[in-house]
Write a protein that holds these residues in place. Structure first.
Motif: not given
Length: 216
Positions: A141-143, A75-80, A68-72
């Motif tokens: 939920n966590d997502t 798009p924001y160019h955040l490091l998982s 979920i973290v990787k997918t989210t």
């Protein structure tokens, strides 16, 4: 010797013997209790089992939210790795009441007309830790919590849309971790260090998107 005195001495001796026996019994019970406690605490098998159970719980939490973290984050160019480390640290691997009951994995505060819960929290203010009452976001939920966290870092706060711009611009987790603290995400002066240690202990950087090599 008068009979009354003899009688008094007799009862005095009986009481003395009774007290002595009572003290002996108490000492024996205390000794057994201490021995039992020592045996339990020094039992390497019990300690190893407890550690293994804890590690299984921690890695299960990481593996559950990592996709979920990787997918989210992409798009924001955040490091998982940063998001995962924050979730592990802030929620105690999903075990805190804020996380387990209200699906808030990141200790995100609540502002405005949103679902919220008021809880006590610790803040580092003027060189010392204090306990304050704060309003925290409640998620379905966590997502939803992970998505909300990504939007917060990407869009900033209502009073500073660029508040976490340096976190987004970071190319490695160490730079991003330090940017989180300097941007005001947390008041803990050791926050960046804790995030970095979390990433390195659990090898969370393996979830970061790898930049393909540039063709010369």
């Amino acid at each position: 010797m008068p009979k009354r005195i003899k009688k008094q001495q007799h009862w005095t001796n009986k009481i003395t013997r009774f007290i002595a026996k009572l003290i002996l019994v108490i000492l024996m019970i205390a000794g057994i209790s201490k021995f039992s406690s020592t045996q339990t605490n020094d039992n390497p098998t019990s300690k190893t089992l407890a550690t293994q159970v804890q590690q299984v719980t921690q890695y299960h939490f990481i593996r559950t939210i990592a996709p979920i973290v990787k997918t989210t984050s992409a798009p924001y160019h955040l490091l998982s790795s940063i998001t995962l480390a924050q979730a592990c640290l802030e929620s105690d691997f999903g075990q805190s009441s804020l996380a387990s009951q209200y699906h808030n994995l990141f200790g995100v505060k609540a502002y405005g007309d949103v679902p919220k819960i008021k809880l006590d929290t610790k803040e580092f203010v003027n060189g010392k830790w204090i306990t304050i009452s704060g309003s925290f976001r409640v998620y379905e939920n966590d997502t939803a919590s992970i998505q909300g966290h990504a939007r917060l870092l990407a869009n900033g706060t209502t009073w500073n849309p660029k508040q976490y711009a340096s976190v987004l611009q970071a190319k490695d987790y160490k730079t991003a971790a330090n940017a989180l603290y300097t941007s005001g995400y947390a008041t803990d002066p050791t926050y960046a260090k804790k995030i970095i240690e979390m990433i390195e202990t659990y090898h969370l950087d393996q979830y970061d998107a790898k930049t393909p090599p540039t063709t010369p």
